[in-house]
Design a protein around this motif. Structure first.
Motif, mmCIF file in Angstrom:
data_model
loop_
_atom_site.group_PDB
_atom_site.id
_atom_site.type_symbol
_atom_site.label_atom_id
_atom_site.label_comp_id
_atom_site.label_asym_id
_atom_site.label_seq_id
_atom_site.Cartn_x
_atom_site.Cartn_y
_atom_site.Cartn_z
ATOM 1 N N PHE A 102 0.826 -1.204 0.000
ATOM 2 C CA PHE A 102 0.000 0.000 0.000
ATOM 3 C C PHE A 102 0.864 1.259 0.000
ATOM 4 C CE2 PHE A 102 -4.347 -0.961 -0.023
ATOM 5 C CZ PHE A 102 -4.534 -2.181 0.608
ATOM 6 N N GLY B 18 0.922 4.203 -2.608
ATOM 7 C CA GLY B 18 0.707 5.556 -2.134
ATOM 8 C C GLY B 18 1.686 6.569 -2.687
ATOM 9 N N LEU B 19 2.884 6.106 -3.024
ATOM 10 C CA LEU B 19 3.896 7.021 -3.541
ATOM 11 C C LEU B 19 3.479 7.624 -4.863
ATOM 12 C CD1 LEU B 19 7.238 5.195 -2.736
ATOM 13 C CD2 LEU B 19 6.400 7.321 -1.773
ATOM 14 N N LEU C 200 0.356 8.339 -5.621
ATOM 15 C CA LEU C 200 -0.912 9.056 -5.506
ATOM 16 C C LEU C 200 -0.657 10.463 -5.010
ATOM 17 C CD1 LEU C 200 -2.841 6.259 -3.628
ATOM 18 C CD2 LEU C 200 -3.115 6.852 -6.029
ATOM 19 N N HIS D 86 -3.304 15.363 -1.957
ATOM 20 C CA HIS D 86 -3.935 16.683 -1.907
ATOM 21 C C HIS D 86 -5.075 16.836 -2.896
ATOM 22 C CE1 HIS D 86 -0.872 18.499 0.659
ATOM 23 N NE2 HIS D 86 -0.044 17.705 0.041
ATOM 24 N N PHE E 82 9.199 7.835 7.222
ATOM 25 C CA PHE E 82 8.703 7.670 5.860
ATOM 26 C C PHE E 82 7.521 8.594 5.591
ATOM 27 C CE2 PHE E 82 7.668 5.694 1.951
ATOM 28 C CZ PHE E 82 6.291 5.543 1.910
ATOM 29 N N LEU E 83 6.555 8.582 6.502
ATOM 30 C CA LEU E 83 5.335 9.340 6.267
ATOM 31 C C LEU E 83 5.601 10.836 6.111
ATOM 32 C CD1 LEU E 83 2.839 7.616 8.718
ATOM 33 C CD2 LEU E 83 2.941 7.405 6.242
ATOM 34 N N SER F 91 7.702 11.440 2.458
ATOM 35 C CA SER F 91 7.405 10.801 1.179
ATOM 36 C C SER F 91 6.246 11.458 0.464
ATOM 37 C CB SER F 91 7.047 9.341 1.411
ATOM 38 O OG SER F 91 5.890 9.286 2.234
ATOM 39 N N GLY F 92 5.496 12.306 1.173
ATOM 40 C CA GLY F 92 4.358 12.942 0.531
ATOM 41 C C GLY F 92 3.150 12.054 0.411
ATOM 42 N N VAL F 93 3.176 10.934 1.109
ATOM 43 C CA VAL F 93 2.074 9.981 1.002
ATOM 44 C C VAL F 93 0.831 10.465 1.746
ATOM 45 C CG1 VAL F 93 1.428 7.744 1.943
ATOM 46 C CG2 VAL F 93 3.399 7.931 0.493
ATOM 47 N N THR G 211 -1.176 13.887 3.756
ATOM 48 C CA THR G 211 -1.201 15.336 3.930
ATOM 49 C C THR G 211 -0.933 15.650 5.377
ATOM 50 O OG1 THR G 211 -3.056 15.223 2.444
ATOM 51 C CG2 THR G 211 -2.544 17.368 3.369
ATOM 52 N N SER G 212 0.041 16.480 5.612
ATOM 53 C CA SER G 212 0.306 16.814 7.001
ATOM 54 C C SER G 212 0.930 18.189 7.103
ATOM 55 C CB SER G 212 1.250 15.785 7.611
ATOM 56 O OG SER G 212 1.793 16.290 8.813
ATOM 57 N N PRO H 203 9.588 11.954 -4.904
ATOM 58 C CA PRO H 203 9.331 10.516 -5.063
ATOM 59 C C PRO H 203 10.572 9.659 -4.854
ATOM 60 C CG PRO H 203 8.361 11.752 -6.860
ATOM 61 C CD PRO H 203 9.143 12.730 -6.060
ATOM 62 N N GLY I 115 10.999 8.995 -1.334
ATOM 63 C CA GLY I 115 9.993 8.071 -0.846
ATOM 64 C C GLY I 115 10.377 6.634 -1.143
ATOM 65 N N ILE I 116 10.836 6.383 -2.348
ATOM 66 C CA ILE I 116 11.198 5.019 -2.747
ATOM 67 C C ILE I 116 12.346 4.507 -1.889
ATOM 68 C CG2 ILE I 116 12.179 3.626 -4.585
ATOM 69 C CD1 ILE I 116 9.634 4.197 -5.576
ATOM 70 N N LEU J 51 -3.693 5.779 8.328
ATOM 71 C CA LEU J 51 -3.382 5.274 6.994
ATOM 72 C C LEU J 51 -4.607 4.919 6.169
ATOM 73 C CD1 LEU J 51 -0.238 3.233 7.845
ATOM 74 C CD2 LEU J 51 -0.375 5.111 6.274
ATOM 75 N N LEU K 137 -5.128 6.489 2.826
ATOM 76 C CA LEU K 137 -4.214 5.947 1.820
ATOM 77 C C LEU K 137 -4.726 4.622 1.283
ATOM 78 C CD1 LEU K 137 -1.546 5.718 0.306
ATOM 79 C CD2 LEU K 137 -0.517 4.805 2.362
ATOM 80 N N PHE K 138 -5.199 3.752 2.174
ATOM 81 C CA PHE K 138 -5.702 2.449 1.740
ATOM 82 C C PHE K 138 -6.857 2.624 0.764
ATOM 83 C CE2 PHE K 138 -2.808 0.787 4.450
ATOM 84 C CZ PHE K 138 -3.139 0.601 5.777
ATOM 85 N N ASP L 248 -7.704 5.238 -1.027
ATOM 86 C CA ASP L 248 -7.296 5.872 -2.272
ATOM 87 C C ASP L 248 -6.535 4.886 -3.160
ATOM 88 O OD1 ASP L 248 -5.406 8.934 -3.035
ATOM 89 O OD2 ASP L 248 -6.939 7.816 -4.146
ATOM 90 N N ALA L 249 -5.647 4.092 -2.547
ATOM 91 C CA ALA L 249 -4.847 3.144 -3.325
ATOM 92 C C ALA L 249 -5.717 2.096 -3.990
ATOM 93 C CB ALA L 249 -3.807 2.480 -2.434
ATOM 94 N N ASN M 244 -4.499 20.963 6.049
ATOM 95 C CA ASN M 244 -4.164 20.504 7.386
ATOM 96 C C ASN M 244 -4.966 21.212 8.444
ATOM 97 O OD1 ASN M 244 -1.865 19.020 6.337
ATOM 98 N ND2 ASN M 244 -1.089 21.050 5.901
#
Lengths: 174, 669, 155
Positions: free
Chosen positions: A16, A20-21, A23, A26, B291-292, B295-297, B299-300, B308, B311-312, B370, B373-374, B376-377, C48
């Motif tokens: 996941f 997510g990377l 996506l 925003h 990571f969070l 990585s831009g995964v 919004t915060s 990216p 992130g990888i 998360l 993210l789930f 959306d993915a 945010n």
């Protein structure tokens, strides 16, 4: 046996995270896709004594581009819209969002006017009806007045050629 | 020149870390003393070079070297000195350097204070920490180099984000990072145990102080972050369940479970595989947090600039570290053994249930953080999970945990006696119920949630007080002698638990009784709030070191007597033109007065919109965190961790799994 | 002189005239309700922040919209539906309970049940597989003697 469970759970999570990377958290997809474009009637920017209503566009496939003179990214996409208008493939209508009439007119004079006309949404209420949250945004609306696609952010040549134009062509065939 | 030296030092540190990571672990596997002996010198060497790199970047910052890209992006010549220093961790690349630096500090601490541990264990622990260093150093070198040059050099820096120009930046991230990195020590100990295939009560005793210290830093770090948000962001909130806040909270929850689990493993030899899993999870959650944020995964508000490639890389690092440790766990955990027997009502079982609940709480926070993210993915749309969800889920989970906090310490190991416990808690229960019903009425408003909050808080406090009373009474000798009869470990536990109670009082009071007025104030206007009178005395222009401000003056009186003057500001920073609200806070034992300026009212004679908050007992929230941390420090200073360092050197043999220790009534818990 | 003083005294209250400050909001009660609702909504620009606290222009517009709808007499749920129709579920900080969020809302509770089940299972298993450490009678006597000895020393 059960000791392997944490590893399995973690690998699922990693899958996941990997997805997510790619996506964009925003981006807010529009719930209006496939739904009728909200009705409105606004004065025209260049000719304020005349009104423009989305209803008028029934029977035609058209683009509604939300722009503003204070919007920096709009300048990026504007040349592409001007070119598109010149090629006369699909009519582009503008929604001047939260702008003073003077500023909007001056901006079009400066950067070119690709729009058949622009509707002046001074207070942004029509924008809210359309779910606008960040200018520029562009809607592709079909002959029945249904929103078929929403572009969030500037229209790039890539998006234009790969998504918008093929869609317009398909909608025109119907 | 200096940045190049810094860069070079990172490369050398990487090589040393690699050696530190690989050879000692190999040596431990083959019982090769020479290879194992490399661990400590390598750790020292790595520390030295990372330290040099750290100071190189600091030097670039402090000398306004805008030919270094990082300095140009995060600093400015007008920036006050302490913020230039702290700007090192104001951005992504620098914060990685801080992370790595703190990791080397923990490593040499472990190297220094482990003389009494068996060589294989030390080798493995330092080796694992070395491998983690390798990951971070590689990350810096390949994707996030803080020493990257900007040529031609910028004339002036872009300035540190005004929100960060605050003392909070100087202490919160380092404190928090000490906590995050500290979980790597517990992790390393767990991996060492798995690799060695042996885990007994002494292992737990060795790793316990390190884990508790990491927990202390996490507690202070999270608490400081919350306090900073409160006074900095201008509208009085102190926790938003923001993804990055959650990313620091989850390791804290799991580390809390871990220190309790280690207590059982040390005392009774039980829960070994569970303890190991918790140790792995705590560090994994720390890494996941890293990571969070980067990585831009998600919004915060805390996110660093995303990329990216980064992130990888972190994801790959995550998969390698956590994946291999969980694989090792799956392979070796069954061999570790199960530990002593205990009854369903016993201190062990209560601690187990407490751990399970903390884990469920951490898992719930994880799920909520998360889930967007789930969804959306999987292409199922976009949702937000915010405060209403977390409050609805977390609060009910806290209730049984806090109740258990009162019961656990008075339950006996192996088999607790329910009638015995009932006698001891009935007074505490009675008191807390009474206070829960009456105190809200005294405060002026009664709701079930407020009552629940008081019930939980005073339950904890009264059970602690009563247990201490019982242990300290009925003995001979003066107060001093009696106080010495209990161990620091015991006092630490009680202090930390009281901290939880104090924290809950703060939360309950603020949420139950806070008041807000959002008013238009002309000069000389007054407003009544919370029993105080606030008079607006107008706004004047001020200049700060790197900003200009509109500074308001508000005079506060109670019953006609002037108590204080408050100076909220609306600043505009020179370099970035960014506006910022600086609230004025008058702290107090029974609550804060909080005033912030809104906007000037157009076409008026100097009138402004002003926000006034009354926040009862809000400082008890952070006082509670402070007490928790102090409790942890007290517990770590227990002499058995110092005295036994000499003894265990002699006795470091196996204790057969499952042999319960003889524990005598009245002795240390 | 005396007359001047009297005039001065009469005029003085005018200078001391300071108002009780008025709320920024026209209707404080409505405002409180609006803020209460807006706190559970997400600002789409400053993602945010909640709609209540965000300074973004769109947030201002949406707050105005919510206020107007409340004045028209719409309920909280109607206003929520209005916003969701335009911006999707993303705008809600409290995720709706629908089939894609069942796992989210019921997950923690399920985890709790799972943990409880695990707990009881562990207890039962331990009772069966643990080495029973009951002592032989001689060992018991020795232990008792030692403990008594220790107690004497402690007293």
């Amino acid at each position: 046996m059960r000791y392997i469970l944490p590893l399995v759970a973690f690998l699922v999570l990693s899958a996941f995270l990997y997805l997510g990377l790619n996506l964009n958290p925003h981006e807010v997809p529009s719930p209006l896709i496939g739904k009728p474009a909200p009705a409105f009637s606004l004065p025209q920017l260049q000719q304020p004594e005349l009104q423009f209503s989305a209803q008028e566009m029934r029977g035609k496939v058209w683009l509604l581009n939300v722009w503003a003179s204070w919007c920096v990214s709009c300048r990026e996409e504007h040349p592409i819209l001007v070119e598109l208008a010149r090629q006369n493939i699909v009519p582009v209508y503008g929604l001047d969002y939260k702008d003073k009439a003077e500023d909007g007119k001056n901006w079009l004079e400066q950067h070119g006017d690709p729009y058949v006309l622009s509707a002046a949404d001074r207070e942004g209420r029509v924008g809210i009806d359309y779910g606008v949250y960040g200018v520029p945004e562009t809607y592709v609306i079909d002959k029945q007045g249904i929103i078929q696609y929403k572009q969030i952010g500037p229209v790039t040549p890539q998006v234009l050629n790969q998504k918008i134009l093929p869609l317009v062509a398909e909608l025109n065939r119907k | 020149m200096i940045p190049e030296i810094g860069n070079f030092c990172i490369i050398i540190a990487l090589l040393l870390a690699f050696v530190q990571g690989v050879l000692p672990i190999l040596g431990a596997a083959r019982s090769n003393s020479v290879l194992m002996g490399i661990a400590r010198p390598m750790a020292v060497g790595q520390f030295v070079f990372v330290a040099i790199a750290f100071f190189c970047l600091e030097r670039s910052l402090l000398t306004n070297d805008f030919s270094v890209l990082y300095v140009a992006e995060h600093s400015n010549s007008e920036l006050p000195g302490q913020y230039k220093f702290a700007a090192l961790w104001g951005g992504h690349e620098g914060s990685l350097l801080l992370w790595t630096f703190i990791l080397t500090i923990w490593t040499i601490m472990v190297a220094q204070f482990s003389k009494h541990l068996p060589q294989e264990m030390v080798a493995r622990v330092i080796g694992v920490m070395g491998l983690i260093s390798v990951g971070f150093l590689l990350f810096m070198l390949f994707t996030s180099n803080p020493f990257e040059r900007l040529l031609p050099a910028a004339v002036e820096g872009r300035d540190l984000n005004p929100l960060l120009q605050d003392p909070g930046l100087v202490i919160h991230p380092p404190m928090l990072y000490f906590g995050y990195v500290g979980t790597s020590v517990a992790f390393a100990f767990a991996i060492a145990a798995l690799l060695g295939g042996r885990m007994d009560a002494t292992w737990a005793r060795w790793s316990r102080p390190w884990t508790t210290m990491a927990w202390v830093f996490l507690t202070f770090g999270v608490g400081l972050g919350s306090w900073w948000a409160y006074y900095e962001l201008g509208w009085g909130g102190w926790w938003f369940w923001d993804p990055v806040e959650n990313a620091s909270f989850m390791p804290w929850l799991v580390t809390t479970a871990l220190i309790h689990s280690l207590a059982v493993t040390e005392k009774r030899g039980a829960y070994k595989s569970w303890t190991v899993l918790l140790a792995i999870s705590a560090f994994s959650l720390s890494l996941l947090g890293t990571f969070l944020v980067r990585s831009g995964v998600l919004t915060s508000v805390h996110s660093f600039a995303t990329d990216p490639a980064r992130g990888i890389f972190i994801l790959a690092f995550l998969v390698i570290v956590i994946g291999s440790s969980l694989l090792l766990f799956a392979w070796r955990a069954p061999k570790i053994g199960l530990g002593g027997k205990f009854n369903i009502i016993s201190r062990e079982s209560m601690l187990l249930s407490n751990n399970l609940m903390l884990s469920v709480a951490a898992a719930s926070v994880f799920l909520g953080t998360l889930y967007p993210l789930f969804v959306d993915a999987l292409g199922l749309g976009k949702i937000s999970v915010g405060v209403p969800y977390f409050n609805a889920v977390f609060v009910p989970l806290m209730v049984p945990m806090v109740l258990m906090m009162g019961l656990g310490p008075i339950a006996r190991w192996k088999q607790a006696s329910v009638p015995d416990m009932w006698v001891r808690i009935r007074w505490a229960l009675g008191c807390s119920v009474l206070i829960a019903i009456l105190l809200p009425l005294v405060m002026g408003k009664w709701t079930p949630m407020i009552s629940l909050g008081f019930l939980l808080a005073f339950w904890v406090i009264t059970t602690v007080v009563m247990d201490m009373g019982k242990r300290l009474s009925g003995r001979e000798g003066g107060l001093g002698v009696r106080l010495k009869s209990q161990s620091r470990s015991y006092y630490g536990m009680q202090l930390a638990h009281i901290g939880v109670g104090v924290f809950i009082i703060g939360v309950t009071m603020v949420k139950g009784y806070e008041a807000e007025r959002d008013v238009r104030m002309d000069v000389e206007d007054t407003v009544q709030a919370g029993g105080y009178e606030f008079r607006f005395d107008g706004v004047r222009q001020q200049t700060g070191p790197n900003y200009s401000a509109s500074q308001g003056r508000v005079t506060v009186s109670k019953d006609g007597k002037v108590i204080t003057q408050m100076f909220p500001e609306k600043r505009v920073y020179n370099a970035s033109g960014m506006p910022m609200t600086e609230a004025a806070i008058k702290p107090g034992l029974s609550g804060d007065l909080y005033v912030s300026l809104g906007e000037p009212i157009p076409n008026s004679n100097g009138a402004w919109s002003v926000r006034i908050y009354i926040k009862p007992f809000v400082d008890w929230i952070w006082a509670g965190c402070l007490l928790m941390g102090l409790g942890g420090i007290l517990a770590v200073s227990d002499r058995r961790y110092r005295v036994l360092s000499r003894k265990t050197k002699v006795e470091a043999g196996d204790s057969p799994a499952g042999e319960p220790a003889l524990v005598m009534e009245g002795k240390t818990p | 002189m005396k007359r001047l003083l009297i005039i001065l005294l009469c005029v003085l209250p005018l200078f001391a005239y300071a108002n009780e400050a008025k709320d920024m909001a026209e209707d404080p009660v409505l405002e409180k309700r609006m803020i209460g609702l807006a706190e559970n909504l997400r600002c789409l620009v400053c993602q945010n922040e909640s709609l209540a606290s965000s300074h973004a222009e769109l947030a201002d517009d949406l707050r105005r919209e919510v206020r107007e709808q409340m004045k028209k007499g719409m309920s909280d749920q109607q206003i929520i539906d209005y916003l969701v129709a335009r911006y999707g579920d993303f705008v809600l900080y409290k995720p709706p309970v629908k089939n894609t969020t069942y796992l989210l809302w019921f997950g923690p509770f399920l985890l709790f049940l799972l943990a409880a089940a695990l707990f009881f299972y562990q207890m039962r298993k331990r009772r069966k597989t643990m080495l029973d450490t009951t002592l032989t009678p001689e060992a018991e006597q020795r232990a008792a003697a030692l403990l008594n000895d220790h107690k004497d020393n402690q007293a």
